[in-house]
Design a protein around this motif. Structure first.
Motif, short mmCIF file in Angstrom:
data_model
loop_
_atom_site.label_atom_id
_atom_site.label_comp_id
_atom_site.label_asym_id
_atom_site.label_seq_id
_atom_site.Cartn_x
_atom_site.Cartn_y
_atom_site.Cartn_z
N ARG A 211 -1.42 -12.51 -20.98
CA ARG A 211 -1.02 -11.87 -19.71
C ARG A 211 0.19 -12.58 -19.11
NH1 ARG A 211 -3.06 -8.23 -16.37
NH2 ARG A 211 -2.66 -8.38 -14.15
N THR B 239 3.20 -11.18 -12.67
CA THR B 239 2.08 -10.80 -11.79
C THR B 239 2.17 -11.51 -10.46
OG1 THR B 239 0.65 -10.40 -13.72
CG2 THR B 239 -0.43 -10.72 -11.59
N SER C 178 3.38 -2.97 -6.24
CA SER C 178 2.38 -2.47 -7.18
C SER C 178 3.11 -2.11 -8.46
CB SER C 178 1.66 -1.26 -6.61
OG SER C 178 2.56 -0.16 -6.51
N SER C 179 2.36 -1.72 -9.49
CA SER C 179 3.01 -1.33 -10.75
C SER C 179 3.92 -0.12 -10.54
CB SER C 179 1.94 -1.04 -11.80
OG SER C 179 1.21 -2.19 -12.11
N SER D 152 2.33 2.60 -15.84
CA SER D 152 1.77 2.08 -17.08
C SER D 152 2.76 1.18 -17.82
CB SER D 152 1.32 3.24 -17.99
OG SER D 152 2.44 4.00 -18.42
N ARG E 26 2.42 -2.14 -16.18
CA ARG E 26 1.14 -2.74 -16.56
C ARG E 26 1.20 -3.30 -17.99
NH1 ARG E 26 -0.70 1.39 -13.19
NH2 ARG E 26 -0.96 2.92 -14.87
N ASP E 27 1.98 -2.66 -18.86
CA ASP E 27 2.19 -3.20 -20.21
C ASP E 27 2.92 -4.54 -20.14
OD1 ASP E 27 0.90 -1.14 -21.51
OD2 ASP E 27 2.73 -0.01 -21.95
N LYS F 62 2.81 -6.66 -17.58
CA LYS F 62 1.90 -7.63 -16.99
C LYS F 62 0.83 -8.08 -17.98
CE LYS F 62 0.48 -6.78 -12.82
NZ LYS F 62 -0.08 -6.03 -11.69
N GLU G 31 -4.26 -7.46 -8.71
CA GLU G 31 -5.22 -6.66 -9.47
C GLU G 31 -5.80 -5.55 -8.59
OE1 GLU G 31 -9.60 -7.30 -11.55
OE2 GLU G 31 -8.18 -8.96 -11.57
N ASP H 176 -3.16 -2.89 -8.15
CA ASP H 176 -2.96 -2.13 -9.38
C ASP H 176 -3.97 -1.00 -9.52
OD1 ASP H 176 -0.72 -3.34 -10.27
OD2 ASP H 176 -1.68 -4.60 -11.77
N ARG I 85 -4.00 3.31 -10.85
CA ARG I 85 -4.58 3.62 -12.16
C ARG I 85 -5.42 4.88 -12.19
NH1 ARG I 85 -6.47 -2.28 -14.54
NH2 ARG I 85 -4.38 -3.21 -14.59
#
Length: 429
Positions: free
Chosen positions: A5, A10, A19-20, A44, A47-48, A50, A160, A163, A167
């Motif tokens: 990670r 992050t 946020s993402s 997304s 997020r990849d 992170k 988290e 995020d 999602r």
């Protein structure tokens, strides 16, 4: 592929409130500024990054990200790919590869598009899972205090929680709860920074935490954040700002519904009045804190961070700080003993702070032997805490001032030197 990670990215996102999805939007706009065509990232994609699934973004994306953050990609936790030297292709291979590419492109043009997956539903179980993690952060604070690792962990968990907003779908109630949890984590990061005397970081955490709490509508976390802001200003000696921040917390309707919150507000006000030397206002606030605590329902449900207030240990600790500031050492000692008797066993950071202040109160009364014994009883694993270290340094200065040639001062100096040597040895091993 190594999917470690990306903690650096992050942490940066949590600190700056991204946020993402919002970071993806910002990078897309920066790509547009650079190339004339807006980028195609979404949540997304970030997020990849992170999660470590993408270790080195494409050149234009990477340049845009650096523009948005003001940092090089390597400082954000990205790792450049190693470029392997490849053998030159033969003259016959190139046309074959081109034909294969054209064939694949034509096939993809007529292939049916994949069906989009149904959006993930975010529910209260996700909130509950994060709340359990928040309980662990609070427990770490009670035990160890304001170390940077606690601050970093709290920021990671705040990210988290945010995020999750990106999602999937969620009810308005769940979204409000997620903002409240993110605010709670950020307020813990803020308190860790205050406790560790990293005041510039604490100010940044407060700004972010206050915004998240406002979006959540949760008055309990709003109270915590503004109460922490009062403590921040008190620690840096800005009494007027401390009183103003406390007033924001005390004006919340929550304090009228639950007198225990009002009690904490009065107690923190008392500590500020002690700092300014206003004895009348300080003692009136201490009395109001006690009266409000007497009216509070002992069985009402309250957040974990109110445990020491519910037991009245924190109220006594704030009264101790108030009387020390006023120079009323006899009353300060009484409040110290009261707080030590009420603190729960796992609240080791507060126990060390109260013990160090008790030594100061005893020294202020001229009881050198008791003061020395008390100061030397602070656990060695706590003396590295910034606030504890500061209090013990002040104790040493006070001891030198009132008894410069005493055996007590020689004992304290030898003790401090032995402790310093032990810490240096422990660091080397």
């Amino acid at each position: 592929m190594d999917t470690t990670r990306n903690q650096a990215l992050t942490a940066w996102m949590a600190e700056h409130g991204y946020s993402s999805n919002t970071l993806a939007d910002a990078v897309n706009r920066a790509v547009g500024d650079l190339t004339g065509r807006t980028g195609g990232l979404d949540g997304s994609s970030v997020r990849d990054w992170k999660a470590g699934r993408v270790r080195w973004p494409k050149s234009a994306t990477r340049t845009a990200l650096e523009k948005v953050t003001g940092l090089p990609a390597t400082a954000l936790g990205f790792v450049p790919r190693c470029r392997a030297t490849s053998a030159p292709a033969s003259a016959q291979e190139a046309p074959v590869n081109r034909r294969s590419f054209l064939t694949a492109t034509a096939a993809s043009a007529v292939a049916p598009l994949p069906t989009a997956a149904a959006p993930h539903r975010i529910g209260m179980s996700d909130v509950t899972r994060l709340q359990r993690k928040f309980a662990a952060v609070v427990a770490g604070d009670h035990q160890y205090g304001g170390f940077g690792s606690i601050e970093a962990r709290a920021l990671e968990l705040a990210a988290e929680a945010l995020d999750l907003q990106d999602r999937g779908s969620a009810s308005q109630r769940v979204r409000s709860q997620l903002y409240a949890v993110a605010a709670a984590f950020t307020s813990s990061a803020m308190w860790a920074a205050i406790d560790g005397r990293r005041f510039d970081a604490a100010r940044r955490r407060h700004e972010r935490a206050a915004g998240l709490a406002a979006m959540s509508g949760d008055q309990m976390i709003q109270f915590r954040i503004w109460s922490h802001a009062g403590s921040l200003h008190r620690h840096v000696g800005r009494a007027s700002d401390a009183l103003a921040a406390n007033d924001v917390a005390r004006a919340l309707p929550l304090t009228r519904r639950d007198p225990l919150f009002a009690s904490l507000g009065h107690a923190r006000h008392a500590a500020v009045h002690g700092l300014t030397g206003d004895r009348y206002a300080a003692e009136r606030a201490i009395g109001s804190a006690q009266d409000a605590a007497d009216r509070a329902d002992p069985h009402a449900r309250r957040p974990l961070w109110m445990a020491a207030v519910r037991d009245r240990a924190e109220l006594a600790e704030l009264a101790l700080s108030t009387y020390l500031s006023l120079g009323d050492f006899e009353k300060a000692e009484a409040q110290a003993h009261r707080s030590l008797a009420l603190l729960r066993p796992y609240m080791q950071r507060d126990r060390a702070l109260v013990t160090a202040r008790l030594a100061q109160a005893q020294l202020g009364q001229g009881d050198l032997e008791s003061a020395l014994h008390t100061a030397m009883s602070v656990p060695l694993n706590a003396v590295g805490h910034p606030r504890v270290a500061r209090l013990l340094a002040a104790f040493g200065t006070g001891l030198r001032g009132c008894a410069p040639h005493s055996s007590a001062l020689r004992t304290w100096s030898h003790y401090q030197q032995a402790h310093l040597s032990k810490r240096q040895a422990d660091t080397k091993t």
